[in-house]
Design a protein around this motif. Structure first.
Motif, PDB file in Angstrom:
ATOM      1  N   GLU A   1       0.828  -1.210   0.000  1.00 21.42           N
ATOM      2  CA  GLU A   1       0.000   0.000   0.000  1.00 21.42           C
ATOM      3  C   GLU A   1       0.861   1.259   0.000  1.00 21.42           C
ATOM      4  OE1 GLU A   1      -2.047   0.786   3.851  1.00 21.42           O
ATOM      5  OE2 GLU A   1      -1.148  -1.112   4.477  1.00 21.42           O
ATOM      6  N   HIS A   2       2.030   1.185   0.654  1.00 21.69           N
ATOM      7  CA  HIS A   2       2.914   2.352   0.727  1.00 21.69           C
ATOM      8  C   HIS A   2       3.657   2.564  -0.588  1.00 21.69           C
ATOM      9  CE1 HIS A   2       2.018   2.532   4.978  1.00 21.69           C
ATOM     10  NE2 HIS A   2       2.406   1.268   5.118  1.00 21.69           N
ATOM     11  N   ILE A   3       3.954   1.483  -1.298  1.00 25.50           N
ATOM     12  CA  ILE A   3       4.548   1.620  -2.624  1.00 25.50           C
ATOM     13  C   ILE A   3       3.522   2.206  -3.593  1.00 25.50           C
ATOM     14  CG2 ILE A   3       5.398   0.291  -4.608  1.00 25.50           C
ATOM     15  CD1 ILE A   3       6.821  -1.562  -2.630  1.00 25.50           C
ATOM     16  N   LYS A   4       2.297   1.738  -3.491  1.00 23.62           N
ATOM     17  CA  LYS A   4       1.234   2.233  -4.361  1.00 23.62           C
ATOM     18  C   LYS A   4       0.980   3.722  -4.132  1.00 23.62           C
ATOM     19  CE  LYS A   4      -3.520   1.185  -5.773  1.00 23.62           C
ATOM     20  NZ  LYS A   4      -4.699   0.300  -5.553  1.00 23.62           N
ATOM     21  N   SER A   5       1.078   4.162  -2.896  1.00 22.55           N
ATOM     22  CA  SER A   5       0.832   5.576  -2.570  1.00 22.55           C
ATOM     23  C   SER A   5       2.044   6.460  -2.847  1.00 22.55           C
ATOM     24  CB  SER A   5       0.446   5.716  -1.098  1.00 22.55           C
ATOM     25  OG  SER A   5       1.556   5.405  -0.251  1.00 22.55           O
ATOM     26  N   GLY A   6       3.211   5.840  -3.101  1.00 24.12           N
ATOM     27  CA  GLY A   6       4.416   6.621  -3.346  1.00 24.12           C
ATOM     28  C   GLY A   6       5.205   6.947  -2.099  1.00 24.12           C
ATOM     29  N   GLU A   7       4.741   6.469  -0.947  1.00 27.60           N
ATOM     30  CA  GLU A   7       5.477   6.732   0.303  1.00 27.60           C
ATOM     31  C   GLU A   7       6.796   5.966   0.353  1.00 27.60           C
ATOM     32  OE1 GLU A   7       2.512   7.125   3.895  1.00 27.60           O
ATOM     33  OE2 GLU A   7       1.800   5.538   2.533  1.00 27.60           O
ATOM     34  N   LEU A   8       6.857   4.846  -0.354  1.00 26.66           N
ATOM     35  CA  LEU A   8       8.088   4.067  -0.465  1.00 26.66           C
ATOM     36  C   LEU A   8       8.354   3.794  -1.949  1.00 26.66           C
ATOM     37  CD1 LEU A   8       7.625   1.446   2.414  1.00 26.66           C
ATOM     38  CD2 LEU A   8       9.139   3.443   2.431  1.00 26.66           C
ATOM     39  N   ILE A   9       9.634   3.805  -2.309  1.00 30.41           N
ATOM     40  CA  ILE A   9      10.036   3.567  -3.696  1.00 30.41           C
ATOM     41  C   ILE A   9      10.838   2.275  -3.762  1.00 30.41           C
ATOM     42  CG2 ILE A   9      11.250   4.498  -5.694  1.00 30.41           C
ATOM     43  CD1 ILE A   9       8.897   6.215  -4.761  1.00 30.41           C
ATOM     44  N   PRO A  10      10.409   1.283  -4.561  1.00 29.91           N
ATOM     45  CA  PRO A  10      11.182   0.049  -4.694  1.00 29.91           C
ATOM     46  C   PRO A  10      12.313   0.207  -5.717  1.00 29.91           C
ATOM     47  CG  PRO A  10       9.183  -0.130  -5.981  1.00 29.91           C
ATOM     48  CD  PRO A  10       9.137   1.228  -5.306  1.00 29.91           C
ATOM     49  N   PHE A  11      13.388  -0.554  -5.520  1.00 28.49           N
ATOM     50  CA  PHE A  11      14.498  -0.563  -6.470  1.00 28.49           C
ATOM     51  C   PHE A  11      15.239  -1.896  -6.344  1.00 28.49           C
ATOM     52  CE2 PHE A  11      15.546   1.706  -2.591  1.00 28.49           C
ATOM     53  CZ  PHE A  11      16.681   1.047  -2.135  1.00 28.49           C
ATOM     54  N   LEU A  12      16.185  -2.133  -7.228  1.00 24.52           N
ATOM     55  CA  LEU A  12      16.932  -3.413  -7.272  1.00 24.52           C
ATOM     56  C   LEU A  12      15.974  -4.609  -7.351  1.00 24.52           C
ATOM     57  CD1 LEU A  12      19.726  -2.790  -4.567  1.00 24.52           C
ATOM     58  CD2 LEU A  12      19.940  -2.590  -7.045  1.00 24.52           C
ATOM     59  N   GLU A  13      14.814  -4.418  -7.988  1.00 24.89           N
ATOM     60  CA  GLU A  13      13.799  -5.472  -7.992  1.00 24.89           C
ATOM     61  C   GLU A  13      14.274  -6.744  -8.687  1.00 24.89           C
ATOM     62  OE1 GLU A  13       9.594  -4.229  -8.516  1.00 24.89           O
ATOM     63  OE2 GLU A  13      10.442  -2.236  -8.879  1.00 24.89           O
ATOM     64  N   GLU A  14      15.149  -6.586  -9.679  1.00 21.53           N
ATOM     65  CA  GLU A  14      15.622  -7.767 -10.412  1.00 21.53           C
ATOM     66  C   GLU A  14      16.561  -8.635  -9.585  1.00 21.53           C
ATOM     67  OE1 GLU A  14      18.379  -4.323 -11.690  1.00 21.53           O
ATOM     68  OE2 GLU A  14      16.354  -4.653 -10.903  1.00 21.53           O
ATOM     69  N   TYR A  15      17.031  -8.109  -8.453  1.00 24.04           N
ATOM     70  CA  TYR A  15      17.955  -8.864  -7.603  1.00 24.04           C
ATOM     71  C   TYR A  15      17.276  -9.520  -6.397  1.00 24.04           C
ATOM     72  CZ  TYR A  15      21.573  -6.299 -10.164  1.00 24.04           C
ATOM     73  OH  TYR A  15      22.369  -5.771 -11.151  1.00 24.04           O
ATOM     74  N   VAL A  16      16.016  -9.211  -6.182  1.00 25.24           N
ATOM     75  CA  VAL A  16      15.326  -9.721  -4.997  1.00 25.24           C
ATOM     76  C   VAL A  16      14.715 -11.087  -5.300  1.00 25.24           C
ATOM     77  CG1 VAL A  16      13.535  -9.292  -3.283  1.00 25.24           C
ATOM     78  CG2 VAL A  16      14.801  -7.362  -4.271  1.00 25.24           C
ATOM     79  N   PRO A  17      15.136 -12.149  -4.601  1.00 28.27           N
ATOM     80  CA  PRO A  17      14.567 -13.486  -4.854  1.00 28.27           C
ATOM     81  C   PRO A  17      13.102 -13.542  -4.467  1.00 28.27           C
ATOM     82  CG  PRO A  17      15.929 -13.516  -2.879  1.00 28.27           C
ATOM     83  CD  PRO A  17      16.110 -12.160  -3.503  1.00 28.27           C
ATOM     84  N   GLN A  18      12.329 -14.311  -5.246  1.00 28.53           N
ATOM     85  CA  GLN A  18      10.885 -14.363  -5.011  1.00 28.53           C
ATOM     86  C   GLN A  18      10.415 -15.784  -4.704  1.00 28.53           C
ATOM     87  OE1 GLN A  18       9.367 -11.696  -4.520  1.00 28.53           O
ATOM     88  NE2 GLN A  18      10.877 -10.271  -5.359  1.00 28.53           N
ATOM     89  N   ASP A  19      11.214 -16.528  -3.922  1.00 25.44           N
ATOM     90  CA  ASP A  19      10.828 -17.896  -3.571  1.00 25.44           C
ATOM     91  C   ASP A  19      10.269 -17.995  -2.154  1.00 25.44           C
ATOM     92  OD1 ASP A  19      13.199 -17.359  -2.321  1.00 25.44           O
ATOM     93  OD2 ASP A  19      14.232 -19.180  -2.970  1.00 25.44           O
ATOM     94  N   ASN A  20      10.007 -16.840  -1.530  1.00 23.62           N
ATOM     95  CA  ASN A  20       9.391 -16.859  -0.201  1.00 23.62           C
ATOM     96  C   ASN A  20       7.887 -17.093  -0.323  1.00 23.62           C
ATOM     97  OD1 ASN A  20      11.902 -16.263   0.748  1.00 23.62           O
ATOM     98  ND2 ASN A  20      11.322 -14.381   1.795  1.00 23.62           N
ATOM     99  N   VAL A  21       7.318 -17.692   0.711  1.00 22.76           N
ATOM    100  CA  VAL A  21       5.883 -17.957   0.714  1.00 22.76           C
ATOM    101  C   VAL A  21       5.303 -17.691   2.101  1.00 22.76           C
ATOM    102  CG1 VAL A  21       6.020 -19.706  -1.101  1.00 22.76           C
ATOM    103  CG2 VAL A  21       6.164 -20.414   1.297  1.00 22.76           C
ATOM    104  N   VAL A  22       4.001 -17.542   2.146  1.00 22.58           N
ATOM    105  CA  VAL A  22       3.257 -17.589   3.399  1.00 22.58           C
ATOM    106  C   VAL A  22       2.650 -18.980   3.467  1.00 22.58           C
ATOM    107  CG1 VAL A  22       1.361 -16.628   4.739  1.00 22.58           C
ATOM    108  CG2 VAL A  22       2.727 -15.132   3.263  1.00 22.58           C
ATOM    109  N   ALA A  23       2.921 -19.705   4.538  1.00 26.71           N
ATOM    110  CA  ALA A  23       2.488 -21.101   4.608  1.00 26.71           C
ATOM    111  C   ALA A  23       1.956 -21.441   5.989  1.00 26.71           C
ATOM    112  CB  ALA A  23       3.642 -22.042   4.253  1.00 26.71           C
ATOM    113  N   ALA A  24       1.081 -22.432   6.007  1.00 21.45           N
ATOM    114  CA  ALA A  24       0.571 -22.994   7.263  1.00 21.45           C
ATOM    115  C   ALA A  24       1.305 -24.293   7.520  1.00 21.45           C
ATOM    116  CB  ALA A  24      -0.928 -23.238   7.158  1.00 21.45           C
ATOM    117  N   LEU A  25       1.968 -24.390   8.667  1.00 19.89           N
ATOM    118  CA  LEU A  25       2.744 -25.575   9.016  1.00 19.89           C
ATOM    119  C   LEU A  25       2.096 -26.280  10.201  1.00 19.89           C
ATOM    120  CD1 LEU A  25       4.785 -23.809   7.371  1.00 19.89           C
ATOM    121  CD2 LEU A  25       6.603 -24.853   8.734  1.00 19.89           C
ATOM    122  N   TYR A  26       2.094 -27.600  10.153  1.00 19.40           N
ATOM    123  CA  TYR A  26       1.515 -28.376  11.239  1.00 19.40           C
ATOM    124  C   TYR A  26       2.243 -29.703  11.363  1.00 19.40           C
ATOM    125  CZ  TYR A  26      -1.033 -30.365   7.238  1.00 19.40           C
ATOM    126  OH  TYR A  26      -1.357 -30.933   6.027  1.00 19.40           O
TER     127      TYR A  26
END
Length: 300
Positions: A247-272
């Motif tokens: 929401e803060h990136i969308k509003s312009g309060e935060l600016i993303p950069f180096l996006e091509e270097y950020v790994p995207q293999d993280n997940v939100v998961a339920a563990l039991y």
């Protein structure tokens, strides 16, 4: 300890009044029924039945024992019925652990709706930044955000965890925008530190290879909401999940950069914990989370 099945045989013999009739009901031969009774009497050290050619009659001790056996078998039946109902009907305490910020934003608001749908389930939500041992600490479920390492736990993916490196426009205007990962070493990076955390080393990908960059900064905390507040205040650069900063990136309060270097293999998961049978209370809660978080993902 007396075999419970011997009590069943004894009660059936008393009820039927003969060994052969009890044997037919239990699908046992009279010889087997007789052997079971003899074993029971030998264990107790008393005579329970007086036998004639066709009928049996309880002794005084046998009549007393018969009454106790009826109560014991009734309690066993109730216990088995309770287990059957618990397997079929979600009920009981459900202990859940989750990260503080994610739990407060996305998990806690869902709990009231879940309880309305399953009023016999009693959720207990424990929010902490520390990794909880589910088995040792008696938790039914953990919500984890990050890379799913090899584990003895079962995992159900709820959503992807898109990550960003970002900073406020004020910070970037004053200090410049990093162009390559190594540039981060010359910037004030805001660090999340807590027991078991590795996030003081940021994992980045360059030419398909993961690198852990030992970034530094003059501010660190064990609370991810505080970290976000600092980033919004222009204190430095932060690496955050989309569910935290979208929401803060969308509003312009935060600016993303180096996006091509950020790994995207993280997940939100339920563990039991692993097990042949997943309790209904846990199964329906995980299904509920999939329905409310996975489709669609609320922060996208």
């Amino acid at each position: 300890m007396t075999d419970i099945s011997d009590l069943v045989v004894y009660v059936r013999v008393v009820d039927q009044g003969s060994l052969s009739a009890a044997g037919r009901e239990l699908r046992m031969s009279p010889a087997v029924v007789s052997h079971r009774l003899q074993r029971l009497e030998a264990r107790l050290g008393v005579r329970l039945l007086n036998r004639t050619t066709r009928k049996v009659h309880t002794t005084e001790e046998g009549e007393i024992y018969y009454g106790h056996c009826l109560r014991i078998l009734e309690e066993v039946e109730k216990a088995e019925q309770a287990l059957t109902e618990s397997r079929e009907n979600p009920s009981g305490l459900l202990k859940i652990t989750a990260p503080v910020s994610f739990g407060r934003r996305y998990l806690a608001p869902l709990i009231p709706d879940f309880v309305k749908a399953y009023p016999e389930v009693e959720p207990r939500l424990h929010l902490t930044e520390s990794l909880v041992n589910l088995v040792e600490d008696g938790f039914d479920l953990a919500i984890r955000v990050g890379r799913m390492e090899d584990s003895s736990l079962m995992a159900r993916k709820l959503a992807k965890d898109h990550r960003y490196i970002c900073a406020s426009p004020e910070y970037l205007e004053k200090h410049g925008t990093p162009k390559i990962p190594q540039d981060l070493l010359d910037h004030n990076c805001l660090l999340l530190r807590f027991p078991g955390s590795r996030q003081f080393k940021w994992r980045l990908v360059e030419d398909g290879v993961s690198h852990f960059l030992a970034v530094k900064g003059d501010l660190d905390t064990n609370n991810s909401d505080v970290l976000l507040d600092w980033a919004l205040s222009g204190c430095g650069i932060v690496m955050k999940s989309q569910w935290e900063v979208g929401e803060h990136i969308k509003s312009g309060e935060l600016i993303p950069f180096l996006e091509e270097y950020v790994p995207q293999d993280n997940v939100v998961a339920a563990l039991y914990p692993q097990g042949k049978h997943v309790p209904p209370k846990l199964r329906v809660f995980i299904d509920f989370l999939v329905e409310r978080i996975s489709h669609p993902v609320p922060w996208e």
